[in-house]
Design a protein around this motif. Structure first.
Motif, PDB file in Angstrom:
ATOM      1  N   SER A  50       3.244 -18.321  -2.960  1.00 61.49           N
ATOM      2  CA  SER A  50       3.759 -17.752  -1.716  1.00 61.49           C
ATOM      3  C   SER A  50       5.188 -17.265  -1.889  1.00 61.49           C
ATOM      4  CB  SER A  50       3.739 -18.809  -0.598  1.00 61.49           C
ATOM      5  OG  SER A  50       2.436 -19.257  -0.320  1.00 61.49           O
ATOM      6  N   VAL A  71      -4.256  -7.262   3.385  1.00 66.70           N
ATOM      7  CA  VAL A  71      -3.391  -8.440   3.489  1.00 66.70           C
ATOM      8  C   VAL A  71      -3.751  -9.333   4.669  1.00 66.70           C
ATOM      9  CG1 VAL A  71      -1.513  -7.160   2.394  1.00 66.70           C
ATOM     10  CG2 VAL A  71      -1.584  -7.376   4.897  1.00 66.70           C
ATOM     11  N   PHE A 118      -1.043 -12.566   4.838  1.00 63.44           N
ATOM     12  CA  PHE A 118       0.352 -12.250   5.150  1.00 63.44           C
ATOM     13  C   PHE A 118       0.576 -12.393   6.652  1.00 63.44           C
ATOM     14  CE2 PHE A 118       1.288  -9.073   1.438  1.00 63.44           C
ATOM     15  CZ  PHE A 118       0.821 -10.020   0.541  1.00 63.44           C
ATOM     16  N   MET A 147       4.108 -14.295   2.787  1.00 68.21           N
ATOM     17  CA  MET A 147       2.994 -13.879   1.929  1.00 68.21           C
ATOM     18  C   MET A 147       2.407 -15.090   1.241  1.00 68.21           C
ATOM     19  SD  MET A 147       4.598 -10.387   0.296  1.00 68.21           S
ATOM     20  CE  MET A 147       5.778 -11.261  -0.724  1.00 68.21           C
ATOM     21  N   LEU A 162      -1.028 -15.136  -2.913  1.00 62.17           N
ATOM     22  CA  LEU A 162      -0.693 -13.878  -3.565  1.00 62.17           C
ATOM     23  C   LEU A 162      -1.601 -13.596  -4.753  1.00 62.17           C
ATOM     24  CD1 LEU A 162       3.155 -14.111  -3.228  1.00 62.17           C
ATOM     25  CD2 LEU A 162       1.773 -12.187  -2.454  1.00 62.17           C
ATOM     26  N   ASP A 164      -0.971  -7.623  -5.554  1.00 63.02           N
ATOM     27  CA  ASP A 164       0.105  -7.553  -4.566  1.00 63.02           C
ATOM     28  C   ASP A 164       1.433  -7.157  -5.208  1.00 63.02           C
ATOM     29  OD1 ASP A 164      -1.312 -10.440  -3.012  1.00 63.02           O
ATOM     30  OD2 ASP A 164      -1.446  -8.373  -2.282  1.00 63.02           O
TER      31      ASP A 164
END
Length: 114
Positions: A17, A63, A67, A82, A85, A89
């Motif tokens: 993250s 996303v 996100f 976020m 991941l 990304d």
């Protein structure tokens, strides 16, 4: 003069993250829609999230569920949390402010290693 300054990018492993921040100045932040875009190497810039002046968020399908965009009007700052991941990304992430016209930050690089 409008300034948008992104921070929080870096290198993270897949599944990790990051939280990006965008500090805004020189504009009526509370009336501005704030968004995040990204541009991966060799690709066009793409929209990923936006939050209205009233706080309503919208996300790109790529996303959604991973996100979260949020804003703190007292701090003139918008965030992008976020999670989960993925290597895809990896991109330069740009902050956007929209009020009468569009304003852009210079971007912050996010690299996700596999």
């Amino acid at each position: 003069q409008v300034q948008l300054v992104e921070s929080g990018g870096g290198l993270v492993q897949a599944g990790g993250s990051l939280r990006l921040s965008c500090a805004a100045s020189g504009l009526t932040f509370g009336l501005s829609a704030m968004g995040w875009y990204r541009q991966a190497p060799g690709k066009q810039r793409e929209w990923i999230a936006i939050i209205s002046s009233g706080g309503t968020p919208h996300y790109a399908d790529s996303v959604k569920g991973r996100f979260t965009i949020s804003r703190d009007n007292a701090k003139n700052t918008v965030y992008l949390q976020m999670n989960s991941l993925k290597p895809e990304d990896t991109a330069v992430y740009y902050c956007n402010a929209r009020y009468v016209m569009d304003y852009w930050g210079k971007g912050t690089l996010v690299t996700v290693s596999s």
